[in-house]
Design an enzyme around this catalytic site. Structure first.
Site, short mmCIF file in Angstrom:
data_model
loop_
_atom_site.label_atom_id
_atom_site.label_comp_id
_atom_site.label_asym_id
_atom_site.label_seq_id
_atom_site.Cartn_x
_atom_site.Cartn_y
_atom_site.Cartn_z
N ARG A 177 39.95 32.83 11.52
CA ARG A 177 40.51 33.38 10.78
C ARG A 177 41.36 32.76 9.39
NH1 ARG A 177 38.20 36.12 13.31
NH2 ARG A 177 38.65 37.39 15.29
N SER A 226 46.36 41.69 15.52
CA SER A 226 46.70 40.40 16.27
C SER A 226 47.75 39.82 15.62
CB SER A 226 45.65 39.61 16.65
OG SER A 226 44.63 40.35 17.41
N GLU A 296 49.11 35.01 12.74
CA GLU A 296 48.08 35.32 12.22
C GLU A 296 48.14 36.25 10.77
OE1 GLU A 296 44.81 36.44 14.74
OE2 GLU A 296 43.84 37.87 13.12
C1 LIG Z 1 44.90 48.06 14.77
C2 LIG Z 1 44.38 46.78 14.18
C3 LIG Z 1 43.38 46.04 14.69
C4 LIG Z 1 42.87 44.91 13.99
N1 LIG Z 1 41.86 44.19 14.81
C5 LIG Z 1 41.32 43.07 13.99
C6 LIG Z 1 40.35 42.39 14.22
O1 LIG Z 1 39.53 42.89 15.51
N2 LIG Z 1 39.76 41.43 14.12
C7 LIG Z 1 40.49 40.79 12.89
O2 LIG Z 1 39.88 39.75 12.16
N3 LIG Z 1 41.40 41.29 12.25
C8 LIG Z 1 41.99 42.50 12.77
N4 LIG Z 1 43.16 43.25 12.17
C9 LIG Z 1 43.76 42.51 11.05
C10 LIG Z 1 43.21 43.01 9.93
O3 LIG Z 1 42.68 44.41 10.00
C11 LIG Z 1 42.11 42.06 9.15
O4 LIG Z 1 42.79 40.84 9.09
C12 LIG Z 1 41.76 42.60 7.93
O5 LIG Z 1 40.54 41.69 7.50
C13 LIG Z 1 42.69 42.49 6.71
O6 LIG Z 1 42.31 43.40 5.41
P1 LIG Z 1 43.18 43.93 4.52
O7 LIG Z 1 42.23 44.72 3.60
O8 LIG Z 1 44.00 44.96 5.27
O9 LIG Z 1 43.97 42.66 4.01
P2 LIG Z 1 45.57 42.67 3.66
O10 LIG Z 1 46.34 43.03 5.16
O11 LIG Z 1 46.09 43.42 2.71
O12 LIG Z 1 45.61 41.16 3.04
C14 LIG Z 1 45.24 40.16 3.99
C15 LIG Z 1 45.27 38.85 3.36
O13 LIG Z 1 43.98 38.83 2.63
C16 LIG Z 1 44.53 38.51 1.17
N5 LIG Z 1 43.43 39.49 0.47
C17 LIG Z 1 43.12 40.66 0.57
N6 LIG Z 1 42.47 41.25 -0.65
C18 LIG Z 1 42.07 40.02 -1.15
C19 LIG Z 1 41.12 39.85 -2.30
N7 LIG Z 1 40.38 40.73 -2.88
N8 LIG Z 1 41.07 38.57 -2.83
C20 LIG Z 1 41.68 37.46 -2.27
N9 LIG Z 1 42.65 37.80 -1.12
C21 LIG Z 1 42.88 38.92 -0.57
C22 LIG Z 1 45.93 39.09 0.99
O14 LIG Z 1 46.64 38.14 0.09
C23 LIG Z 1 46.42 38.61 2.50
O15 LIG Z 1 46.63 37.23 2.55
C24 LIG Z 1 43.54 44.44 12.93
C25 LIG Z 1 44.70 45.01 12.28
C26 LIG Z 1 44.87 46.22 12.85
C27 LIG Z 1 46.31 47.10 12.04
#
Ligand SMILES: Cc1cc2nc3c(=O)[nH]c(=O)nc-3n(C[C@H](O)[C@H](O)[C@H](O)COP(=O)(O)OP(=O)(O)OC[C@H]3O[C@@H](n4cnc5c(N)ncnc54)[C@H](O)[C@@H]3O)c2cc1C
Length: 316
Positions: A177, A226, A296
């Site tokens: 992660r 998480s 996380e």
């Molecule tokens: C119901 C639920 C279930 C989930 N299950 C999982 C799972 O099974 N596995 C898992 O790994 N995660 C899970 N997550 C967490 C989340 O979905 C992941 O971490 C996802 O990859 C985050 O993507 P996001 O676009 O929402 O990023 P954001 O939450 O908007 O950002 C997360 C991080 O990424 C950075 N970031 C975003 N876009 C960019 C970019 N273009 N360039 C550089 N940095 C960037 C941001 O600065 C921040 O630090 C879950 C979340 C929820 C709500």
């Protein structure tokens, strides 16, 4: 109007919207938190390249994706927040037999569906993750024993000078992660590699992913997924459960009864409620087991004055 906007100088050539004091609450899954001093949503990669050199060096830049892993604090985010839209960064194109070029604004679920169309396996886990590809590249998102690092061939991005940067998988510095790619690079797309497979088998995998999620996670709640990383060889949820935190509530923030490594905004929680609940859980787990849970979820921005939350409530 914020004093920051005039400091950018002439922005007439920038095509995407630049908004001052823009609330971020609606853009994150938790539905909590304050405003961005400036929010910029580039029209496309060239627009992002044109914008970044306008930002003075002392001004922080924060990129957000679909906000599914973010806790925004109530005092908001100073500086510039950049959000990549699906419209500007939402392309998925096949390259050769096994590769997909994917825009950073593509929702993970769409990538899983496109990979199915292309007959490529290795992407089914994205079917259950509610974020976008930019966030997945940064977080090394993963599930069911696999993660983003296994699919990445190379990542393309733009640095603070507005230059295009290409990072190999090695340069992304992936671990659980986490990526240790240079912090000023905003990912705009990635080249991902899949494995040719029968479409029915891929579809069955995706259905299994959905079924597992619906049964085990509060996927329809306002949450950040998480909350804490699993410590080496241990499960965060078990430690939280053993510390008696299942269902624990502060204001409108609650530890999910269904999966206790998820915090949920039951109704009108503040960022303060959610973070205070998280630190209370960390303090209780530390007291019960001696394990220091690591967040996380990314916590961004400033506390409201007088409503600061100390790590482990100051008890460690
Ligand atoms: C119901 C639920 C279930 C989930 N299950 C999982 C799972 O099974 N596995 C898992 O790994 N995660 C899970 N997550 C967490 C989340 O979905 C992941 O971490 C996802 O990859 C985050 O993507 P996001 O676009 O929402 O990023 P954001 O939450 O908007 O950002 C997360 C991080 O990424 C950075 N970031 C975003 N876009 C960019 C970019 N273009 N360039 C550089 N940095 C960037 C941001 O600065 C921040 O630090 C879950 C979340 C929820 C709500």
């Amino acid at each position: 109007m914020t004093a920051l906007l005039p400091r950018l100088g002439d922005t007439s050539h920038i095509r995407g919207p630049i908004e001052a004091e823009k609330s971020l609450k609606e853009l994150v899954w938790f539905r909590v938190g304050g405003a961005a001093e400036l929010l910029f949503q580039p029209a496309d990669e060239a627009d992002l390249q044109a914008f970044l050199p306008l930002v003075p060096a002392d001004v922080p830049i924060t990129v957000i994706g679909l906000g599914s892993n973010l806790l925004i604090r109530d005092g908001g985010l100073p500086g510039v927040v950049i959000r990549l839209s699906v419209r500007g960064f939402g392309g998925v194109a096949e390259e050769g037999e096994t590769r997909l070029r994917v825009g950073a604004g593509v929702p993970d679920k769409i990538l899983a569906a496109k990979a199915l169309d292309a007959g490529l396996s290795g992407f089914a886990f994205y079917h259950g993750i509610p974020g976008g590809i930019g966030g997945a590249l940064h977080m090394n998102a993963g599930a069911h024993g696999t993660d983003t690092s296994e699919r990445v061939v190379e990542v393309r991005g733009v640095n603070r000078k507005g230059e295009i940067v290409t990072l190999t998988r090695e340069a992304m510095g992936y671990s659980y992660r986490h990526s240790s790619a240079p912090g000023d690079v905003i990912f705009t797309s990635a080249l991902l590699e899949g494995i040719p497979e029968d479409r029915e088998a891929i579809r069955a995998n995706m259905e299994a992913v959905s079924e597992h999620r619906e049964k085990s996670q509060p996927v329809r709640s306002r949450t950040g997924g998480s909350t804490f990383k699993n410590p080496n060889g241990l499960s965060a949820w078990k430690l939280i459960d053993q510390a008696g935190c299942r269902g624990l509530r502060i204001g409108d923030a609650q530890v999910s009864e269904m999966h206790c490594n998820f915090l949920i905004n039951v109704d009108a929680a503040s960022g303060h409620d959610v973070e205070l609940l998280g630190e209370t859980v960390r303090a209780r787990v530390f007291k019960a087991s001696g394990v220091k849970l690591e967040w996380e979820i990314k916590r961004l921005g400033l506390f409201e004055a007088g409503r600061e939350v100390e790590p482990f409530l100051g008890q460690v």
